[in-house]
Design an enzyme around this catalytic site. Structure first.
Site, PDB file in Angstrom:
ATOM      1  N   LYS A 150     -66.372 -28.275  -7.767  1.00  0.00           N
ATOM      2  CA  LYS A 150     -67.126 -29.452  -7.318  1.00  0.00           C
ATOM      3  C   LYS A 150     -67.953 -29.128  -6.079  1.00  0.00           C
ATOM      4  CE  LYS A 150     -65.266 -33.631  -7.560  1.00  0.00           C
ATOM      5  NZ  LYS A 150     -63.919 -33.184  -7.850  1.00  0.00           N
ATOM      6  N   THR A 163     -58.733 -37.878  -5.662  1.00  0.00           N
ATOM      7  CA  THR A 163     -59.811 -38.184  -4.733  1.00  0.00           C
ATOM      8  C   THR A 163     -59.375 -39.408  -3.945  1.00  0.00           C
ATOM      9  OG1 THR A 163     -61.652 -37.220  -5.972  1.00  0.00           O
ATOM     10  CG2 THR A 163     -62.155 -39.106  -4.558  1.00  0.00           C
ATOM     11  N   GLN A 184     -71.775 -35.689  -8.141  1.00  0.00           N
ATOM     12  CA  GLN A 184     -71.047 -34.652  -8.887  1.00  0.00           C
ATOM     13  C   GLN A 184     -71.889 -34.217 -10.073  1.00  0.00           C
ATOM     14  OE1 GLN A 184     -66.717 -34.767  -9.359  1.00  0.00           O
ATOM     15  NE2 GLN A 184     -67.033 -34.773 -11.554  1.00  0.00           N
ATOM     16  N   ARG A 213     -71.215 -31.341 -13.413  1.00  0.00           N
ATOM     17  CA  ARG A 213     -70.391 -30.276 -13.991  1.00  0.00           C
ATOM     18  C   ARG A 213     -70.791 -30.117 -15.455  1.00  0.00           C
ATOM     19  NH1 ARG A 213     -65.132 -34.012 -13.184  1.00  0.00           N
ATOM     20  NH2 ARG A 213     -65.499 -35.542 -14.828  1.00  0.00           N
ATOM     21  N   HIS A 253     -60.167 -22.564 -52.091  1.00  0.00           N
ATOM     22  CA  HIS A 253     -58.932 -21.900 -52.525  1.00  0.00           C
ATOM     23  C   HIS A 253     -57.807 -22.859 -52.861  1.00  0.00           C
ATOM     24  CE1 HIS A 253     -54.844 -20.669 -51.349  1.00  0.00           C
ATOM     25  NE2 HIS A 253     -55.084 -19.728 -52.217  1.00  0.00           N
TER      26      HIS A 253
END
Length: 839
Positions: free
Chosen positions: A22, A131, A282, A284, A797
């Site tokens: 972060k 947080t 943020q 990511r 199969h």
């Protein structure tokens, strides 16, 4: 010595080891012109090392070890309590105080986790660490700092890391401390659709005020989907008070695209709106997206999964991928470690489209529905009609002329395959170095020519055509559904069925010798042969097992992937199948089962012909049907043989390549033999020739493969990354699970849910529930009451062998291993394609 505190302006994405995921990403964002990120600083991993690891390193290591005394939850709670009571060095307190003063924060700060394993391309670990918001004052910040450090060791965080293959000890926690914002609105933004994977869509979720209630799932959000410069979907909690205007949502999406371009991958972004200014708190990578295929041009393309047709949806490593791509009869693209075929051209043509949809739809209705959705959306476009010219060639063998009903044709092809294999085994001797790789590629070209042989294609198509003719006409004339299933029981020359029966015969040899049985129950690959000859019955068992492996040792789970260990390499892989035979079968059951199949087929033939003769023009219909039944039994067994031939050639290639790979390890070029699996065949040839390898490339590909293993591949994928999900279009079914019926019959029994071949043993009468099967599973089929798979089609199969053995089967049941409990009683209807849960 590393610094204990760094400002966000001092760090970037290269500093993950020091400030966590972060912190590194926030520092990187602050470098972008026009991007607002609240000012702040990071308490580095050096501080974590100095305070937490120095004091409690041994306890951290022990946390990841199993304990008979205390639960993980109890040990984690004790460790967190110790961390929260640790004294902080004066240098750290001074540095934090100085930075808080620099920020001029009189109000609140946000104290946020930034672990070294967070917010990476492999995994986000979202919500696993704490947080703390609205923190006021130095003392409160220091308490919050310890709490965030401690949150690295909650039970859920430890388990999450273990599930990702990460130990507790290497994980380190940095902490980001930022100025708190008081936003008018906040939320999250995904620069690709997180559900479908569509890379052209930005999904924005927004709430009024601070977004913590939304992120924790306690509040509903407004949702905007942006495509290009337009909002294409909008869902508001309140029409009178939207969290964002359309203009703000479009501005936010454009900002997200800038961030995505900078980081080079789709992003999961948290944002705030303050006085009409957008702030990012943020960013990511979105770790759950299935990779999009590499673009061949700027056009729109549609791809169909090969793995769903081959009943092998696990990811392959580069060596296996490259060999199978070289063997394939038409070009294939890779994405997420899986292979896909581009069907765009066929779907755009009004001539070839019905043929492609018909063929794929008969095999897998979910693929048909997904392709139909794409076509109906109008994204493909349509080629102009031609003046009666041929449709685009989809690849594969050329059309073949009808052939006589002659078993000698099948025998000749099988004998030719055996001769070709012997010639390969002889020719490859003495080949080494780069010349070996060149030889293998040349032999693959010979193999492809063999697969395209018109005679071989005619034999294969004759079996398919006879089955289709019988099913269609006997349903129309007599109302008899799927008649070919019974008529093909115990048909000759099915190498996969013969393998299952051969393993039953091996069990017959071993059954009288308890010492051998005990050895098999406790053995490992290293001990498999060791000491076997000294046991009572050992010589007989050795001969039987050796003979089986000479014939079938090239097979294994996922056998189209060269990198998978063959039974000849890892004989314990088929031991569960052998033990199942010892538990569930009796001496001579192999031949009795085969004979029961032949008798059932003969009885069904006589019954159908007698009924046909009662119809108008009955004698002619009976004669035509008898001829088709004969063709079915002559040719249908050969369907499994081409793949068997491919797999046996792969095993010859692999044995030769392994000799070279062992040499590379001995020379220190490779660290381990399986390093070679992360190179394509051409790349491996270059490494053999140069005696050099790119270690960073191997490391990256290992990480990619581990990531691919966590992804679910789609049946249909588009060039913009969208995973198009199909559905069964049927009426109400009273809660029954729905799939594709591939082998007739209705049975009830106990579900045995297996996600891998060795997960458990099968008892006679069990109903197998599994993601998919391939030929290596065949020995289990002789004991099954029914089969349910999540993947498969009419000619894959599991379906073929189930019909061959008379086992009712439903395939393509989405989520079957999750929705059906192990041991639950179920009713399988292999005619209607439904699975009812009875308790």
């Amino acid at each position: 010595m590393s610094r204990l505190v760094l400002r966000l302006d001092e760090v970037g994405r290269a500093d993950v080891a020091l400030v966590g995921g972060k912190g590194a990403n926030l520092g990187e964002l602050r470098r972008l012109d026009g991007v607002c990120v609240p000012d702040g600083f990071c308490v580095t991993t050096a501080a974590f090392e100095r305070v937490v690891v120095a004091a409690l390193g041994a306890e951290i290591v022990r946390l990841g070890e199993p304990s008979a005394k205390d639960s993980l939850a109890a040990r984690a709670a004790a460790l967190r309590a110790q961390i929260e009571a640790l004294p902080l060095p004066e240098a750290l307190i001074t540095a934090i105080s100085h930075e808080l003063h620099r920020l001029g924060v009189e109000g609140a700060t946000a104290v946020r986790s930034s672990a070294t394993v967070e917010d990476s391309a492999a995994a986000s670990f979202a919500g696993q660490s704490d947080t703390v918001l609205n923190v006021v004052g130095v003392e409160a910040v220091l308490r919050a700092l310890r709490a965030v450090w401690a949150s690295l060791f909650t039970e859920r965080a430890v388990v999450a890391r273990q599930q990702q293959g990460l130990d507790a000890h290497p994980a380190r926690m940095a902490v980001v401390i930022q100025r708190m914002l008081r936003p008018q609105a906040s939320g999250v933004m995904f620069t690709a659709d997180p559900v479908t994977g569509h890379r052209g869509r930005v999904c924005v979720e927004a709430v009024l005020g601070l977004g913590d209630a939304f992120v924790s799932g306690q509040a509903q959000a407004d949702r905007f989907t942006v495509h290009g410069a337009q909002i294409i979907e909008r869902a508001l909690v309140s029409d009178s008070a939207p969290a964002l205007t359309d203009a703000q949502a479009l501005r936010l999406a454009a900002l997200g695209r800038r961030v995505e371009a900078h980081f080079g991958s789709p992003q999961d972004i948290e944002w705030c709106l303050v006085d009409d200014a957008l702030h990012l708190v943020q960013s990511r990578p979105i770790t759950t997206l299935f990779p999009a295929p590499a673009q061949v041009d700027d056009g729109f393309h549609v791809y169909v999964s090969v793995g769903h047709q081959q009943m092998m949806t696990d990811p392959m490593r580069p060596l296996g991928l490259s060999l199978f791509q070289a063997t394939a009869l038409r070009p294939m693209v890779s994405a997420g470690g899986r292979l896909f075929i581009d069907v765009t051209r066929e779907l755009r043509s009004p001539v070839s489209r019905p043929m492609v949809l018909g063929a794929l739809g008969r095999s897998d209705p979910l693929i048909l529905d997904a392709l139909t959705q794409v076509i109906e959306r109008g994204e493909l476009g349509e080629d102009p009609p031609t003046d009666g010219g041929p449709p685009p060639k989809p690849g594969g063998p050329p059309p073949s002329a009808p052939i006589e009903d002659d078993p000698a044709l099948v025998t000749a092809l099988m004998e030719q395959d055996e001769a070709d294999l012997l010639a390969l085994q002889h020719s490859i001797q003495g080949k080494s170095g780069a010349a070996l790789v060149e030889f293998i590629l040349e032999d693959v070209a010979r193999l492809k020519r063999s697969l395209l042989d018109p005679q071989r294609n005619a034999v294969l198509m004759a079996g398919f055509a006879a089955s289709a003719w019988l099913n269609q006409n006997l349903l129309a004339w007599l109302g008899e559904p799927s008649a070919a299933d019974t008529l093909s029981l115990s048909a000759p020359n099915n190498v996969t069925t013969e393998m299952g029966l051969a393993l039953m015969e091996v069990a017959d040899v071993i059954r009288p010798f308890p010492e051998v049985v005990q050895h098999l129950q406790t053995t490992t690959d290293e001990r498999f042969w060791r000491g076997l000859l000294t046991l009572d019955g050992g010589p007989q068992a050795h001969a039987a097992l050796s003979g089986f492996l000479v014939r079938y040792g090239a097979r294994c789970v996922g056998e189209i992937d060269l990198c998978r260990p063959r039974w000849a390499e890892s004989p314990t892989a088929f031991v569960p199948l052998l033990l199942s035979n010892l538990q569930n079968a009796q001496v001579g059951d192999a031949e009795r089962r085969a004979e029961r199949g032949r008798q059932a087929a003969a009885q069904k033939t006589a019954e159908l012909l007698a009924r046909l003769r009662q119809l108008p023009e009955g004698e002619q219909k009976a004669q035509e049907t008898a001829a088709m039944i004969s063709r079915l039994r002559t040719f249908t067994g050969y369907r499994e043989h081409p793949k068997y031939s491919i797999v046996r050639r792969y095993w010859v290639y692999k044995q030769a390549l392994l000799q070279e790979i062992v040499g590379l390890v001995a020379a220190g070029v490779l660290s381990a033999q399986d390093d070679a699996f992360y190179l394509s065949l051409d790349e491996l040839g270059e490494v053999i020739q140069t005696q050099r390898v790119d270690a960073a490339l191997l490391k990256r590909r290992r990480a990619e493969h581990e990531h691919h293993q966590r992804l679910t591949p789609p049946r249909v994928l588009t060039s913009n990354g969208e995973c198009v999900a199909g559905a069964y279009r049927r009426g109400p079914l009273n809660g029954a699970l729905v799939g594709l019926p591939v082998s007739v019959g209705v049975v009830e029994g106990r579900a045995r849910v297996l996600r891998a071949l060795g997960d458990s043993t099968i008892e006679a009468g069990d109903i197998l529930v599994t993601p998919f099967t391939d030929p290596s599973w065949t020995p289990l089929f002789v004991h099954l009451k029914a089969l349910i798979t999540e993947v498969g089609g009419l000619m894959t199969h599991g379906a073929v062998i189930a019909r061959e053995l008379g086992v009712p089967a439903v395939v393509g049941v989405v989520g079957a291993t999750r929705r059906i409990r192990d041991g639950q009683r179920v009713r399988v209807d292999g005619t209607a394609g439904t699975v009812e849960l009875l308790d």
